[in-house]
Design an enzyme around this catalytic site. Sequence first.
Site, PDB file in Angstrom:
ATOM      1  N   CYS A 153      -0.435   4.144   2.066  1.00 31.44           N
ATOM      2  CA  CYS A 153      -0.236   3.954   3.514  1.00 31.44           C
ATOM      3  C   CYS A 153       1.220   4.192   3.909  1.00 31.44           C
ATOM      4  CB  CYS A 153      -0.600   2.532   3.943  1.00 31.44           C
ATOM      5  SG  CYS A 153      -2.149   1.924   3.279  1.00 31.44           S
ATOM      6  N   ASP A 154       2.137   3.633   3.144  1.00 32.46           N
ATOM      7  CA  ASP A 154       3.532   3.550   3.599  1.00 32.46           C
ATOM      8  C   ASP A 154       4.524   4.371   2.781  1.00 32.46           C
ATOM      9  OD1 ASP A 154       2.699   1.790   5.572  1.00 32.46           O
ATOM     10  OD2 ASP A 154       2.931   0.043   4.270  1.00 32.46           O
ATOM     11  N   CYS A 178       0.838  -1.210   0.000  1.00 31.62           N
ATOM     12  CA  CYS A 178       0.000   0.000   0.000  1.00 31.62           C
ATOM     13  C   CYS A 178       0.868   1.254   0.000  1.00 31.62           C
ATOM     14  CB  CYS A 178      -0.936  -0.015   1.208  1.00 31.62           C
ATOM     15  SG  CYS A 178      -1.976   1.440   1.315  1.00 31.62           S
TER      16      CYS A 178
HETATM   17  P1  FAD Z   1     -10.736  -5.259   6.909  1.00 29.90           P
HETATM   18  O1  FAD Z   1      -9.903  -4.343   7.716  1.00 29.90           O
HETATM   19  O2  FAD Z   1     -10.071  -6.104   5.878  1.00 29.90           O
HETATM   20  O3  FAD Z   1     -11.563  -6.181   7.884  1.00 29.90           O
HETATM   21  C1  FAD Z   1     -12.289  -7.275   7.431  1.00 29.90           C
HETATM   22  C2  FAD Z   1     -12.934  -7.979   8.603  1.00 29.90           C
HETATM   23  O4  FAD Z   1     -13.823  -9.000   8.121  1.00 29.90           O
HETATM   24  C3  FAD Z   1     -11.945  -8.688   9.531  1.00 29.90           C
HETATM   25  O5  FAD Z   1     -12.271  -8.373  10.862  1.00 29.90           O
HETATM   26  C4  FAD Z   1     -12.184 -10.180   9.274  1.00 29.90           C
HETATM   27  O6  FAD Z   1     -11.957 -10.970  10.431  1.00 29.90           O
HETATM   28  C5  FAD Z   1     -13.668 -10.162   8.916  1.00 29.90           C
HETATM   29  N1  FAD Z   1     -14.097 -11.322   8.121  1.00 29.90           N
HETATM   30  C6  FAD Z   1     -13.635 -11.718   6.904  1.00 29.90           C
HETATM   31  N2  FAD Z   1     -14.255 -12.872   6.533  1.00 29.90           N
HETATM   32  C7  FAD Z   1     -15.126 -13.199   7.545  1.00 29.90           C
HETATM   33  C8  FAD Z   1     -16.034 -14.274   7.773  1.00 29.90           C
HETATM   34  N3  FAD Z   1     -16.197 -15.267   6.883  1.00 29.90           N
HETATM   35  N4  FAD Z   1     -16.739 -14.301   8.927  1.00 29.90           N
HETATM   36  C9  FAD Z   1     -16.616 -13.285   9.821  1.00 29.90           C
HETATM   37  N5  FAD Z   1     -15.768 -12.236   9.660  1.00 29.90           N
HETATM   38  C10 FAD Z   1     -15.026 -12.200   8.546  1.00 29.90           C
HETATM   39  N6  FAD Z   1      -5.145   2.068   5.301  1.00 29.90           N
HETATM   40  C11 FAD Z   1      -4.968   3.347   5.710  1.00 29.90           C
HETATM   41  O7  FAD Z   1      -5.888   4.162   5.573  1.00 29.90           O
HETATM   42  N7  FAD Z   1      -3.792   3.744   6.287  1.00 29.90           N
HETATM   43  C12 FAD Z   1      -2.760   2.899   6.489  1.00 29.90           C
HETATM   44  O8  FAD Z   1      -1.687   3.293   6.994  1.00 29.90           O
HETATM   45  C13 FAD Z   1      -2.917   1.545   6.089  1.00 29.90           C
HETATM   46  N8  FAD Z   1      -1.920   0.651   6.276  1.00 29.90           N
HETATM   47  C14 FAD Z   1      -2.118  -0.646   5.901  1.00 29.90           C
HETATM   48  C15 FAD Z   1      -1.098  -1.565   6.161  1.00 29.90           C
HETATM   49  C16 FAD Z   1      -1.277  -2.888   5.838  1.00 29.90           C
HETATM   50  C17 FAD Z   1      -0.165  -3.879   6.113  1.00 29.90           C
HETATM   51  C18 FAD Z   1      -2.502  -3.321   5.226  1.00 29.90           C
HETATM   52  C19 FAD Z   1      -2.705  -4.780   4.873  1.00 29.90           C
HETATM   53  C20 FAD Z   1      -3.514  -2.418   4.966  1.00 29.90           C
HETATM   54  C21 FAD Z   1      -3.334  -1.067   5.293  1.00 29.90           C
HETATM   55  N9  FAD Z   1      -4.312  -0.119   5.061  1.00 29.90           N
HETATM   56  C22 FAD Z   1      -4.157   1.170   5.477  1.00 29.90           C
HETATM   57  C23 FAD Z   1      -5.583  -0.468   4.380  1.00 29.90           C
HETATM   58  C24 FAD Z   1      -6.684  -0.660   5.432  1.00 29.90           C
HETATM   59  O9  FAD Z   1      -6.217  -1.544   6.413  1.00 29.90           O
HETATM   60  C25 FAD Z   1      -7.939  -1.195   4.776  1.00 29.90           C
HETATM   61  O10 FAD Z   1      -8.354  -0.333   3.735  1.00 29.90           O
HETATM   62  C26 FAD Z   1      -9.068  -1.315   5.798  1.00 29.90           C
HETATM   63  O11 FAD Z   1      -8.659  -2.124   6.886  1.00 29.90           O
HETATM   64  C27 FAD Z   1     -10.319  -1.910   5.178  1.00 29.90           C
HETATM   65  O12 FAD Z   1     -11.264  -2.030   6.177  1.00 29.90           O
HETATM   66  P2  FAD Z   1     -12.498  -3.026   6.092  1.00 29.90           P
HETATM   67  O13 FAD Z   1     -13.277  -2.780   7.332  1.00 29.90           O
HETATM   68  O14 FAD Z   1     -13.163  -2.892   4.784  1.00 29.90           O
HETATM   69  O15 FAD Z   1     -11.894  -4.508   6.091  1.00 29.90           O
END
Ligand code: FAD
Length: 326
Positions: free
Chosen positions: A139-140, A136
């Site tokens: 992000c980084d 990302c």
């Molecule tokens: P996610 O954070 O992906 O959460 C998904 C959730 O769904 C999880 O809790 C998982 O357990 C749950 N889930 C999945 N399948 C199931 C199932 N079958 N049953 C029940 N639960 C389930 N973004 C920024 O803005 N700034 C940053 O600095 C940044 N740094 C990042 C660094 C890394 C290493 C990564 C990988 C991502 C980073 N991001 C950053 C991106 C950011 O993390 C994502 O855009 C954000 O987390 C997306 O949120 P979300 O709620 O859509 O899903």
Amino acid sequence: MSDIKHCRLLILGSGPAGYTAAVYAARANLNPVLITGIQQGGQLTTTTDVDNWPGDADGVQGPELMDRMQRHAERFGTEIVFDHINTVAVQQPPFRLSGDSAEYSCDALIIATGATAKYLGLDSEEQFKGRGVSACATCDGFFYRNQEVAVIGGGNTAVEEALYLSNICSKVYLVHRRDQLRAERILQDRLFRHPKVEVIWDSVLDEVLGETNPPSVTGIRLRNLKSGAVTERVVEGVFVAIGHDPATQLFRGKLKIDDEGYIVTRPDSTATDIPGVFAAGDVKDKVYRQAVTAAGMGCMAALEAERYLAALEPAAEQEHLAVASE
Ligand code: FAD
Ligand code: NAP
């Protein structure tokens, strides 16, 4: 597992989208139940510094931010359940979900199951993940200001990441396994014109090179697929941009999903093609993939779910009166 736990609104996922939906839904007295999934707190629990979460001027650690979001959702009465869902039935309400520990049903469902970045599967990539290897740039990228970096991939994401990094870094190598990019022409033109970007064609990353104590990336070893030549470049950051996998396996064939596996929602809305089912965050977003955008969509989903449930109420009341008069 014979009892079914019923709630008006169920939120699937505990990333920024899920927890934000929970804060809004709980404050609207919907008594939401949130199922965390195995990765409680979502993708941000796998990172350290989050420097672009508004309001945290000094930055915040990913796990700490997600812990705060959980407490915020709980403060207004969200019931948080640690479970992983294996099957769903969403043809019509009540929607049914079957988890490792229990069965659930709900009148409205918010899907916030996120996505995961694809990696190449190299040992050295794993070793330096979060310590020089990232998926990302938004992000980084800032951590590599005025440094040299490499982006791996040839699609829109890779080219956009390379262009983004070219505003921050002193030099950006784009490493692609073929002699043609998959990215849109307009992005390619911008990339080729950029003086700080060098495209390395027909090449794959064989190894990320670095120091172990403390872990830091010092370079990359590349292999040209046509000539077999092995070369090295000095870089301090490696951005893998070879695509993402949205967590939509559960919903294939049950909801409208696009060719790349993302849930399709109505324009300017989180509504899916099934009334009462909403999708928020990375599970429906292949463009922004940020914590703040996921949180924003979580808010939208909760507000839309609240309206959907409110509209059901007169019908439910009529049904209740009809049963009572029988
Ligand atoms: P996610 O954070 O992906 O959460 C998904 C959730 O769904 C999880 O809790 C998982 O357990 C749950 N889930 C999945 N399948 C199931 C199932 N079958 N049953 C029940 N639960 C389930 N973004 C920024 O803005 N700034 C940053 O600095 C940044 N740094 C990042 C660094 C890394 C290493 C990564 C990988 C991502 C980073 N991001 C950053 C991106 C950011 O993390 C994502 O855009 C954000 O987390 C997306 O949120 P979300 O709620 O859509 O899903
Ligand atoms: P993508 O289009 O699937 O491209 C992935 C790239 O990574 C391809 O160039 C592919 O090479 C390469 N790749 C895949 N596996 C690899 C491996 N193991 N080793 C080396 N290289 C590998 O993914 P994306 O760029 O993330 O885009 C996903 C979707 O989102 C696309 O539809 C894209 O248009 C869209 N998107 C749009 C925008 C925008 O409109 N601005 C921005 C970002 C993404 P090959 O080309 O050889 O297959």
